[in-house]
Write a protein that holds these residues in place. Structure first.
Motif, PDB file in Angstrom:
ATOM      1  N   SER A  31     -13.010  11.663  10.379  1.00  0.00           N
ATOM      2  CA  SER A  31     -12.985  10.258  12.003  1.00  0.00           C
ATOM      3  C   SER A  31     -12.957   9.073  11.195  1.00  0.00           C
ATOM      4  O   SER A  31     -12.754   7.991  11.971  1.00  0.00           O
ATOM      5  CB  SER A  31     -14.530  10.496  12.340  1.00  0.00           C
ATOM      6  OG  SER A  31     -15.033  10.126  11.665  1.00  0.00           O
ATOM      7  N   PHE A  32     -13.242   8.650   9.690  1.00  0.00           N
ATOM      8  CA  PHE A  32     -13.327   7.684   9.627  1.00  0.00           C
ATOM      9  C   PHE A  32     -11.949   6.922   9.149  1.00  0.00           C
ATOM     10  O   PHE A  32     -10.859   6.281   9.602  1.00  0.00           O
ATOM     11  CB  PHE A  32     -14.370   7.690   8.054  1.00  0.00           C
ATOM     12  CG  PHE A  32     -13.267   6.493   7.155  1.00  0.00           C
ATOM     13  CD1 PHE A  32     -13.983   5.209   7.389  1.00  0.00           C
ATOM     14  CD2 PHE A  32     -12.960   6.443   6.100  1.00  0.00           C
ATOM     15  CE1 PHE A  32     -13.701   3.201   6.417  1.00  0.00           C
ATOM     16  CE2 PHE A  32     -12.539   5.035   5.245  1.00  0.00           C
ATOM     17  CZ  PHE A  32     -13.119   4.185   5.314  1.00  0.00           C
ATOM     18  N   PHE A  33     -11.551   8.763   8.611  1.00  0.00           N
ATOM     19  CA  PHE A  33      -9.618   8.673   8.425  1.00  0.00           C
ATOM     20  C   PHE A  33      -8.749   7.558   9.337  1.00  0.00           C
ATOM     21  O   PHE A  33      -7.788   6.876  10.197  1.00  0.00           O
ATOM     22  CB  PHE A  33      -9.358   9.156   7.476  1.00  0.00           C
ATOM     23  CG  PHE A  33      -9.093   9.044   5.708  1.00  0.00           C
ATOM     24  CD1 PHE A  33      -8.420   7.807   5.383  1.00  0.00           C
ATOM     25  CD2 PHE A  33     -10.239   9.600   5.663  1.00  0.00           C
ATOM     26  CE1 PHE A  33      -8.898   7.972   3.993  1.00  0.00           C
ATOM     27  CE2 PHE A  33     -10.204  10.275   4.178  1.00  0.00           C
ATOM     28  CZ  PHE A  33      -9.525   8.575   3.262  1.00  0.00           C
ATOM     29  N   LEU A  34      -9.447   8.730  10.521  1.00  0.00           N
ATOM     30  CA  LEU A  34      -8.714   8.546  12.007  1.00  0.00           C
ATOM     31  C   LEU A  34      -9.206   6.872  12.360  1.00  0.00           C
ATOM     32  O   LEU A  34      -8.192   6.227  13.246  1.00  0.00           O
ATOM     33  CB  LEU A  34      -9.274   9.350  13.237  1.00  0.00           C
ATOM     34  CG  LEU A  34      -8.598   9.749  14.128  1.00  0.00           C
ATOM     35  CD1 LEU A  34      -7.052  10.446  14.065  1.00  0.00           C
ATOM     36  CD2 LEU A  34      -9.261  10.663  15.334  1.00  0.00           C
ATOM     37  N   THR A  35     -10.234   6.808  12.045  1.00  0.00           N
ATOM     38  CA  THR A  35     -10.939   4.952  12.896  1.00  0.00           C
ATOM     39  C   THR A  35      -9.772   4.208  11.954  1.00  0.00           C
ATOM     40  O   THR A  35      -9.517   3.408  12.503  1.00  0.00           O
ATOM     41  CB  THR A  35     -12.422   4.977  12.841  1.00  0.00           C
ATOM     42  OG1 THR A  35     -12.445   5.947  13.550  1.00  0.00           O
ATOM     43  CG2 THR A  35     -12.132   3.140  13.266  1.00  0.00           C
ATOM     44  N   LEU A  36     -10.274   4.691  11.000  1.00  0.00           N
ATOM     45  CA  LEU A  36      -9.019   3.249  10.107  1.00  0.00           C
ATOM     46  C   LEU A  36      -7.754   3.281   9.830  1.00  0.00           C
ATOM     47  O   LEU A  36      -7.001   2.582  10.073  1.00  0.00           O
ATOM     48  CB  LEU A  36      -8.621   3.747   8.392  1.00  0.00           C
ATOM     49  CG  LEU A  36      -8.131   2.831   7.579  1.00  0.00           C
ATOM     50  CD1 LEU A  36      -8.804   1.453   7.431  1.00  0.00           C
ATOM     51  CD2 LEU A  36      -8.900   3.418   5.937  1.00  0.00           C
ATOM     52  N   GLY A  37      -6.886   4.391  10.447  1.00  0.00           N
ATOM     53  CA  GLY A  37      -5.644   4.840  10.631  1.00  0.00           C
ATOM     54  C   GLY A  37      -5.398   4.419  12.082  1.00  0.00           C
ATOM     55  O   GLY A  37      -4.306   3.406  12.204  1.00  0.00           O
ATOM     56  N   GLY A  38      -5.873   4.723  13.242  1.00  0.00           N
ATOM     57  CA  GLY A  38      -5.818   3.938  14.659  1.00  0.00           C
ATOM     58  C   GLY A  38      -6.194   2.232  14.467  1.00  0.00           C
ATOM     59  O   GLY A  38      -5.467   1.276  14.801  1.00  0.00           O
TER      60      GLY A  38
ATOM     61  N   LEU B 185      -4.018  -3.379  14.434  1.00  0.00           N
ATOM     62  CA  LEU B 185      -4.190  -4.488  13.420  1.00  0.00           C
ATOM     63  C   LEU B 185      -2.240  -4.937  13.016  1.00  0.00           C
ATOM     64  O   LEU B 185      -1.621  -6.418  13.066  1.00  0.00           O
ATOM     65  CB  LEU B 185      -4.884  -4.666  12.138  1.00  0.00           C
ATOM     66  CG  LEU B 185      -3.977  -5.691  12.290  1.00  0.00           C
ATOM     67  CD1 LEU B 185      -5.614  -6.707  12.368  1.00  0.00           C
ATOM     68  CD2 LEU B 185      -5.034  -5.125  10.407  1.00  0.00           C
ATOM     69  N   ALA B 186      -0.804  -3.666  13.164  1.00  0.00           N
ATOM     70  CA  ALA B 186       0.122  -3.887  12.472  1.00  0.00           C
ATOM     71  C   ALA B 186       1.013  -5.561  13.380  1.00  0.00           C
ATOM     72  O   ALA B 186       1.817  -6.054  12.678  1.00  0.00           O
ATOM     73  CB  ALA B 186       0.638  -3.293  12.144  1.00  0.00           C
ATOM     74  N   PRO B 187       1.090  -5.739  14.363  1.00  0.00           N
ATOM     75  CA  PRO B 187       2.141  -5.919  15.146  1.00  0.00           C
ATOM     76  C   PRO B 187       1.141  -7.691  15.176  1.00  0.00           C
ATOM     77  O   PRO B 187       1.366  -8.683  15.574  1.00  0.00           O
ATOM     78  CB  PRO B 187       1.541  -5.114  16.197  1.00  0.00           C
ATOM     79  CG  PRO B 187       1.456  -4.517  17.076  1.00  0.00           C
ATOM     80  CD  PRO B 187       0.239  -4.243  15.534  1.00  0.00           C
ATOM     81  N   ILE B 188      -0.130  -7.846  15.250  1.00  0.00           N
ATOM     82  CA  ILE B 188      -0.473  -9.026  14.812  1.00  0.00           C
ATOM     83  C   ILE B 188      -0.264  -9.397  13.356  1.00  0.00           C
ATOM     84  O   ILE B 188      -0.473 -10.986  13.175  1.00  0.00           O
ATOM     85  CB  ILE B 188      -2.077  -8.883  14.938  1.00  0.00           C
ATOM     86  CG1 ILE B 188      -2.435  -7.947  15.932  1.00  0.00           C
ATOM     87  CG2 ILE B 188      -2.893 -10.142  14.631  1.00  0.00           C
ATOM     88  CD1 ILE B 188      -4.032  -7.801  16.253  1.00  0.00           C
ATOM     89  N   THR B 189      -0.004  -8.684  12.447  1.00  0.00           N
ATOM     90  CA  THR B 189       0.272  -9.607  10.940  1.00  0.00           C
ATOM     91  C   THR B 189       1.418 -10.367  10.585  1.00  0.00           C
ATOM     92  O   THR B 189       2.123 -10.606  11.783  1.00  0.00           O
ATOM     93  CB  THR B 189       0.779  -8.680   9.713  1.00  0.00           C
ATOM     94  OG1 THR B 189       2.039  -7.721  10.222  1.00  0.00           O
ATOM     95  CG2 THR B 189      -0.821  -7.857   9.897  1.00  0.00           C
ATOM     96  N   ASP B 190       1.781 -12.024   9.967  1.00  0.00           N
ATOM     97  CA  ASP B 190       2.906 -12.564   9.855  1.00  0.00           C
ATOM     98  C   ASP B 190       3.865 -11.668   9.973  1.00  0.00           C
ATOM     99  O   ASP B 190       4.628 -11.653   9.138  1.00  0.00           O
ATOM    100  CB  ASP B 190       2.269 -13.372   8.863  1.00  0.00           C
ATOM    101  CG  ASP B 190       3.715 -14.435   8.725  1.00  0.00           C
ATOM    102  OD1 ASP B 190       3.788 -14.845   9.933  1.00  0.00           O
ATOM    103  OD2 ASP B 190       3.384 -14.886   7.435  1.00  0.00           O
ATOM    104  N   PRO B 191       4.494 -11.925  11.586  1.00  0.00           N
ATOM    105  CA  PRO B 191       5.838 -11.427  11.194  1.00  0.00           C
ATOM    106  C   PRO B 191       6.846 -11.953  10.371  1.00  0.00           C
ATOM    107  O   PRO B 191       8.041 -11.334  10.068  1.00  0.00           O
ATOM    108  CB  PRO B 191       6.167 -12.146  13.062  1.00  0.00           C
ATOM    109  CG  PRO B 191       5.628 -13.256  13.389  1.00  0.00           C
ATOM    110  CD  PRO B 191       4.306 -12.877  12.794  1.00  0.00           C
TER     111      PRO B 191
ATOM    112  N   ILE C 147      -0.920   5.064   9.751  1.00  0.00           N
ATOM    113  CA  ILE C 147       0.283   6.552   9.730  1.00  0.00           C
ATOM    114  C   ILE C 147      -0.697   7.804   8.511  1.00  0.00           C
ATOM    115  O   ILE C 147      -0.794   8.676   8.950  1.00  0.00           O
ATOM    116  CB  ILE C 147       1.444   6.647  10.015  1.00  0.00           C
ATOM    117  CG1 ILE C 147       1.786   5.531  10.879  1.00  0.00           C
ATOM    118  CG2 ILE C 147       2.101   7.186  10.051  1.00  0.00           C
ATOM    119  CD1 ILE C 147       3.193   5.160  10.804  1.00  0.00           C
ATOM    120  N   GLY C 148      -0.074   7.102   7.826  1.00  0.00           N
ATOM    121  CA  GLY C 148      -0.694   7.668   6.381  1.00  0.00           C
ATOM    122  C   GLY C 148      -2.233   8.340   6.766  1.00  0.00           C
ATOM    123  O   GLY C 148      -2.553   9.817   6.436  1.00  0.00           O
TER     124      GLY C 148
END
Length: 78
Positions: free
Chosen positions: A15-22, A27-33, A47-48
């Motif tokens: 569940s930790f890995f699932l929460t971290l992955g989600g 968070l990825a689209p919020i990073t510096d484009p 995804i990993g």
């Protein structure tokens, strides 16, 4: 084989890995484009993490179906 405490720990870690992955995937689209490689790295790690969580649950299910583990898990307090 698989004990009650090991089963609880594996489910918690999954569940930790699932929460971290989600969280990382959202968070990825919020990073510096302007730095696309950071977005790609964050998304790939997310995804990993989700794939690791799924693999842990599938492996635990297979182990829980073995006869020796089944006898140990029958004594668990639900």
């Amino acid at each position: 084989m698989l004990s009650c405490s090991a089963l609880k720990n594996i489910v918690f870690i999954s569940s930790f890995f699932l929460t971290l992955g989600g969280g990382l995937i959202f968070l990825a689209p919020i990073t510096d484009p302007s730095r696309g490689e950071i977005t790609l790295i964050v998304n790939a790690v997310g995804i990993g993490s989700i794939l690791i969580a799924a693999a842990l649950l599938v492996g635990t299910t297979v182990l829980a179906l073995l006869p020796a583990s089944r006898r140990n898990l029958e004594a668990c307090n639900h």
